[in-house]
Design a protein around this motif. Structure first.
Motif, PDB file in Angstrom:
ATOM      1  N   SER A  71      49.685  38.846  39.205  1.00 40.88           N
ATOM      2  CA  SER A  71      49.841  39.023  40.648  1.00 40.88           C
ATOM      3  C   SER A  71      49.875  40.511  40.970  1.00 40.88           C
ATOM      4  O   SER A  71      50.779  41.223  40.550  1.00 40.88           O
ATOM      5  N   LEU A  72      48.898  40.951  41.727  1.00 42.59           N
ATOM      6  CA  LEU A  72      48.820  42.333  42.171  1.00 42.59           C
ATOM      7  C   LEU A  72      49.257  42.434  43.621  1.00 42.59           C
ATOM      8  O   LEU A  72      49.399  41.423  44.307  1.00 42.59           O
ATOM      9  N   LYS A  73      49.423  43.622  44.095  1.00 44.89           N
ATOM     10  CA  LYS A  73      49.692  43.864  45.520  1.00 44.89           C
ATOM     11  C   LYS A  73      48.494  44.648  46.064  1.00 44.89           C
ATOM     12  O   LYS A  73      48.618  45.755  46.561  1.00 44.89           O
ATOM     13  N   SER A  74      47.318  44.044  45.902  1.00 47.96           N
ATOM     14  CA  SER A  74      46.068  44.754  46.161  1.00 47.96           C
ATOM     15  C   SER A  74      45.323  44.274  47.394  1.00 47.96           C
ATOM     16  O   SER A  74      44.292  44.843  47.746  1.00 47.96           O
ATOM     17  N   ARG A  75      45.841  43.255  48.068  1.00 50.59           N
ATOM     18  CA  ARG A  75      45.094  42.692  49.196  1.00 50.59           C
ATOM     19  C   ARG A  75      44.865  43.719  50.299  1.00 50.59           C
ATOM     20  O   ARG A  75      43.772  43.798  50.864  1.00 50.59           O
ATOM     21  N   SER A  76      45.876  44.516  50.613  1.00 46.86           N
ATOM     22  CA  SER A  76      45.749  45.498  51.687  1.00 46.86           C
ATOM     23  C   SER A  76      45.811  46.926  51.161  1.00 46.86           C
ATOM     24  O   SER A  76      45.993  47.868  51.928  1.00 46.86           O
ATOM     25  N   ALA A  77      45.662  47.097  49.844  1.00 43.21           N
ATOM     26  CA  ALA A  77      45.638  48.434  49.254  1.00 43.21           C
ATOM     27  C   ALA A  77      44.303  49.109  49.544  1.00 43.21           C
ATOM     28  O   ALA A  77      43.324  48.439  49.896  1.00 43.21           O
TER      29      ALA A  77
ATOM     30  N   THR B 202      39.343  43.101  55.253  1.00 44.70           N
ATOM     31  CA  THR B 202      38.885  43.899  56.392  1.00 44.70           C
ATOM     32  C   THR B 202      37.387  44.133  56.247  1.00 44.70           C
ATOM     33  O   THR B 202      36.757  43.671  55.290  1.00 44.70           O
ATOM     34  N   ASP B 203      36.794  44.881  57.163  1.00 42.76           N
ATOM     35  CA  ASP B 203      35.367  45.164  57.063  1.00 42.76           C
ATOM     36  C   ASP B 203      35.032  45.929  55.783  1.00 42.76           C
ATOM     37  O   ASP B 203      33.929  45.827  55.251  1.00 42.76           O
ATOM     38  N   ASP B 204      35.987  46.706  55.288  1.00 40.62           N
ATOM     39  CA  ASP B 204      35.764  47.500  54.083  1.00 40.62           C
ATOM     40  C   ASP B 204      36.046  46.731  52.792  1.00 40.62           C
ATOM     41  O   ASP B 204      35.550  47.073  51.729  1.00 40.62           O
ATOM     42  N   GLY B 205      36.859  45.710  52.843  1.00 39.79           N
ATOM     43  CA  GLY B 205      37.240  44.971  51.635  1.00 39.79           C
ATOM     44  C   GLY B 205      38.611  44.349  51.827  1.00 39.79           C
ATOM     45  O   GLY B 205      39.077  44.260  52.951  1.00 39.79           O
ATOM     46  N   ASN B 206      39.272  43.816  50.800  1.00 43.97           N
ATOM     47  CA  ASN B 206      38.959  44.211  49.433  1.00 43.97           C
ATOM     48  C   ASN B 206      38.258  43.118  48.620  1.00 43.97           C
ATOM     49  O   ASN B 206      37.962  43.337  47.446  1.00 43.97           O
ATOM     50  N   ILE B 207      37.994  41.966  49.209  1.00 45.23           N
ATOM     51  CA  ILE B 207      37.446  40.871  48.423  1.00 45.23           C
ATOM     52  C   ILE B 207      36.090  41.237  47.830  1.00 45.23           C
ATOM     53  O   ILE B 207      35.855  41.081  46.622  1.00 45.23           O
ATOM     54  N   GLY B 208      35.182  41.742  48.648  1.00 44.37           N
ATOM     55  CA  GLY B 208      33.844  42.079  48.172  1.00 44.37           C
ATOM     56  C   GLY B 208      33.830  43.122  47.072  1.00 44.37           C
ATOM     57  O   GLY B 208      33.241  42.895  46.001  1.00 44.37           O
ATOM     58  N   PRO B 209      34.448  44.288  47.280  1.00 41.74           N
ATOM     59  CA  PRO B 209      34.423  45.316  46.236  1.00 41.74           C
ATOM     60  C   PRO B 209      35.061  44.873  44.923  1.00 41.74           C
ATOM     61  O   PRO B 209      34.547  45.183  43.847  1.00 41.74           O
ATOM     62  N   VAL B 210      36.169  44.141  44.987  1.00 39.27           N
ATOM     63  CA  VAL B 210      36.812  43.683  43.755  1.00 39.27           C
ATOM     64  C   VAL B 210      35.934  42.657  43.049  1.00 39.27           C
ATOM     65  O   VAL B 210      35.715  42.728  41.826  1.00 39.27           O
ATOM     66  N   ALA B 211      35.416  41.684  43.804  1.00 39.19           N
ATOM     67  CA  ALA B 211      34.556  40.661  43.203  1.00 39.19           C
ATOM     68  C   ALA B 211      33.315  41.291  42.574  1.00 39.19           C
ATOM     69  O   ALA B 211      32.898  40.906  41.471  1.00 39.19           O
ATOM     70  N   GLU B 212      32.743  42.265  43.245  1.00 43.10           N
ATOM     71  CA  GLU B 212      31.546  42.926  42.714  1.00 43.10           C
ATOM     72  C   GLU B 212      31.867  43.689  41.429  1.00 43.10           C
ATOM     73  O   GLU B 212      31.092  43.653  40.453  1.00 43.10           O
ATOM     74  N   ALA B 213      33.014  44.368  41.394  1.00 45.00           N
ATOM     75  CA  ALA B 213      33.399  45.108  40.193  1.00 45.00           C
ATOM     76  C   ALA B 213      33.632  44.163  39.017  1.00 45.00           C
ATOM     77  O   ALA B 213      33.229  44.449  37.877  1.00 45.00           O
ATOM     78  N   LEU B 214      34.271  43.029  39.269  1.00 45.24           N
ATOM     79  CA  LEU B 214      34.518  42.065  38.200  1.00 45.24           C
ATOM     80  C   LEU B 214      33.211  41.443  37.711  1.00 45.24           C
ATOM     81  O   LEU B 214      33.008  41.269  36.501  1.00 45.24           O
ATOM     82  N   ALA B 215      32.319  41.099  38.646  1.00 45.18           N
ATOM     83  CA  ALA B 215      31.036  40.509  38.270  1.00 45.18           C
ATOM     84  C   ALA B 215      30.213  41.486  37.438  1.00 45.18           C
ATOM     85  O   ALA B 215      29.551  41.102  36.467  1.00 45.18           O
ATOM     86  N   ARG B 216      30.276  42.756  37.809  1.00 45.56           N
ATOM     87  CA  ARG B 216      29.545  43.771  37.048  1.00 45.56           C
ATOM     88  C   ARG B 216      30.128  43.912  35.636  1.00 45.56           C
ATOM     89  O   ARG B 216      29.393  43.989  34.645  1.00 45.56           O
ATOM     90  N   ALA B 217      31.449  43.915  35.553  1.00 45.96           N
ATOM     91  CA  ALA B 217      32.097  44.075  34.255  1.00 45.96           C
ATOM     92  C   ALA B 217      31.808  42.895  33.334  1.00 45.96           C
ATOM     93  O   ALA B 217      31.710  43.057  32.105  1.00 45.96           O
TER      94      ALA B 217
ATOM     95  N   PRO C 230      48.468  40.926  61.402  1.00 47.47           N
ATOM     96  CA  PRO C 230      48.773  42.346  61.600  1.00 47.47           C
ATOM     97  C   PRO C 230      48.084  43.290  60.621  1.00 47.47           C
ATOM     98  O   PRO C 230      47.883  44.465  60.936  1.00 47.47           O
ATOM     99  N   LEU C 231      47.709  42.797  59.425  1.00 42.96           N
ATOM    100  CA  LEU C 231      47.080  43.673  58.430  1.00 42.96           C
ATOM    101  C   LEU C 231      45.609  43.361  58.201  1.00 42.96           C
ATOM    102  O   LEU C 231      44.800  44.277  58.013  1.00 42.96           O
ATOM    103  N   THR C 232      45.257  42.086  58.203  1.00 35.74           N
ATOM    104  CA  THR C 232      43.873  41.697  57.935  1.00 35.74           C
ATOM    105  C   THR C 232      43.393  40.699  58.991  1.00 35.74           C
ATOM    106  O   THR C 232      43.196  39.512  58.699  1.00 35.74           O
ATOM    107  N   PRO C 233      43.194  41.136  60.228  1.00 38.03           N
ATOM    108  CA  PRO C 233      42.726  40.217  61.264  1.00 38.03           C
ATOM    109  C   PRO C 233      41.326  39.687  60.946  1.00 38.03           C
ATOM    110  O   PRO C 233      40.411  40.463  60.672  1.00 38.03           O
ATOM    111  N   MET C 234      41.176  38.355  60.975  1.00 40.13           N
ATOM    112  CA  MET C 234      39.906  37.725  60.631  1.00 40.13           C
ATOM    113  C   MET C 234      39.227  37.241  61.908  1.00 40.13           C
ATOM    114  O   MET C 234      39.663  36.276  62.534  1.00 40.13           O
ATOM    115  N   THR C 235      38.163  37.899  62.289  1.00 38.70           N
ATOM    116  CA  THR C 235      37.482  37.616  63.554  1.00 38.70           C
ATOM    117  C   THR C 235      36.105  37.000  63.358  1.00 38.70           C
ATOM    118  O   THR C 235      35.389  36.779  64.335  1.00 38.70           O
ATOM    119  N   ASP C 236      35.716  36.723  62.111  1.00 35.45           N
ATOM    120  CA  ASP C 236      34.404  36.144  61.825  1.00 35.45           C
ATOM    121  C   ASP C 236      34.575  35.036  60.793  1.00 35.45           C
ATOM    122  O   ASP C 236      35.048  35.287  59.681  1.00 35.45           O
TER     123      ASP C 236
END
Length: 424
Positions: A53-59, A94-109, A149-155
């Motif tokens: 368990s990380l605290k990386s969702r909003s990092a 958010t628009d910047d991440g973190n799901i996409g960047p983390v998933a991409e890094a893991l898939a690459r590794a 308040p931290l990750t508003p999902m509008t799409d």
């Protein structure tokens, strides 16, 4: 260790640890441990599924990727054959991440493509249809998550959200293909030219189909539901026997700490406040230094034995006002620190049962408790409500329940304390 999970927050880690430990009838689950961050030593013998368990969702994105790759290194060193990247069933990012960047890094590794993306958790009302995420009968952006308040999902379009976060291609495996069975789904994934595949799932049967289809896949991503069918792949292959984990209830002092602003948590606070002592945290007072850990601990100890609740939940409007005045990150950091330090003080005074609401708050409290007890592994006990198990820490032990904001029935707080004391 057979399965390794990288969870982007603590409540999500508890959620998927619960799924892996419980498994699916009749096979049962795996011997599972949840870890507060990346461990420094090896896993205990006999652990078949490890959840970091990380605290990386909003990092910050770079920090989230670095932490996740460190978790991957530890899990592969323990022998894990399948990695699961676990994020929230409402795809919090958010628009910047973190799901996409983390998933991409893991898939690459792990050198993967056609990696499943599926946050569905039908038991809690989260389903994916035609690549769109629903919360019960509402699209994600109409479910209240647009006010997070931290990750508003509008799409609600997962392909569009994920495509904005990563340079990798994102495809779709629609409901009819999933409905055709595991072989059809496995072929669709193997034929996928994109790095990621959003997979529809509107029922637990669909999740079991996905689980069978990804047997042998190095990487899977999703909410806790994605793990529903994973243990039985190893059980049916004769790699483990499955079954349930024993649990011993614990008596002793108890308290509830709630830092979630979700509608479900606010309802649970109101339900509990009608029957038990309750302290509403003055956020402005916290920011000014007028509300201290000593104040909170004094309230809890003065109401020992009465299931006292301390909360900082507020309406979206109230939260927005505080964030505008003090800054979003500053408010979150100060409240997390307040609850973490309160938990440390309570554990030092002999409290052995803590119920915590809110992903960020749960992460701060769980880390504080683990540090106080000098442990990094948490055992998985019985499920209180869908997605929320009891966790046990240390030899005493101390019991925790870490509840994601939107999870749980209105009487969750009282029910959690009762199950901790008396068992299921």
């Amino acid at each position: 260790m057979l399965i390794g999970v990288i969870a982007d927050d603590f409540t999500g880690g508890s959620d998927i640890a619960n799924t892996l430990a419980k498994g699916h009838a009749p096979e049962g689950g795996l011997r599972t441990a949840q870890y507060a961050g990346v461990p420094t030593g090896s896993a205990a013998p006999g652990i078949e599924a490890g959840v970091i368990s990380l605290k990386s969702r909003s990092a910050p994105v770079e920090e989230a990727v670095t932490q996740s790759l460190a978790a991957l290194d530890w899990l592969t060193a323990q022998g894990c054959e399948q990695i699961v990247f676990k994020y929230c069933s409402t795809f919090d990012s958010t628009d910047d991440g973190n799901i996409g960047p983390v998933a991409e890094a893991l898939a690459r590794a792990l050198d993967c493509r056609g990696v499943v993306v599926c946050p569905a958790f039908p038991t809690a009302g989260r389903t994916v249809y035609q690549g769109h995420l629903f919360v019960f009968d509402r699209l994600l952006n109409e479910s209240g998550m647009q006010n997070h308040p931290l990750t508003p999902m509008t799409d609600p379009d997962l392909r569009r959200v994920l495509s904005a976060q990563t340079s990798a291609g994102v495809g779709l495996v629609p409901h009819p293909v999933v409905g055709a069975g595991a072989s059809a789904l496995r072929k669709a994934l193997s034929d996928m030219s994109h790095s990621f595949a959003v997979v529809d799932a509107i029922s637990d049967d669909a999740l079991l189909t996905i689980g069978e289809a990804v047997d042998g896949a190095a990487l899977v991503t999703g909410g806790s539901g994605i793990a529903l069918g994973l243990p039985r792949n190893f059980i049916r292959a004769g790699r483990t026997q499955g079954g349930k984990t024993p649990f011993a209830p614990v008596k002793g002092a108890a308290a509830i700490l709630a830092g979630s602003c979700s509608g479900a948590t606010r309802g649970q606070v109101a339900h509990h406040a009608a029957r038990h002592p309750t302290l509403a945290i003055d956020v402005a007072g916290v920011m000014a230094g007028a509300v201290t850990v000593e104040d909170v601990v004094r309230f809890v100890t003065e109401h020992a034995g009465q299931a006292p609740l301390v909360y900082s939940s507020g309406t979206p409007e109230q939260v927005g006002t505080m964030q505008s005045e003090f800054g979003r990150e500053a408010v979150s950091a100060r409240l997390d620190a307040l609850f973490a330090d309160t938990a440390r003080a309570l554990i030092a005074q002999g409290y052995r049962r803590l119920v915590v609401a809110g992903g960020e708050t749960s992460g701060a409290v769980a880390q504080a408790v683990c540090d106080t007890l000098s442990v990094d592994a948490m055992g998985i006990g019985p499920e209180i409500d869908p997605g929320v198990p009891i966790l046990n820490l240390g030899d005493a032990p101390v019991l925790l329940a870490l509840k994601s904001g939107n999870f749980g029935t209105p009487d969750f707080f009282g029910k959690a304390l009762a199950m901790m004391e008396h068992g299921a």
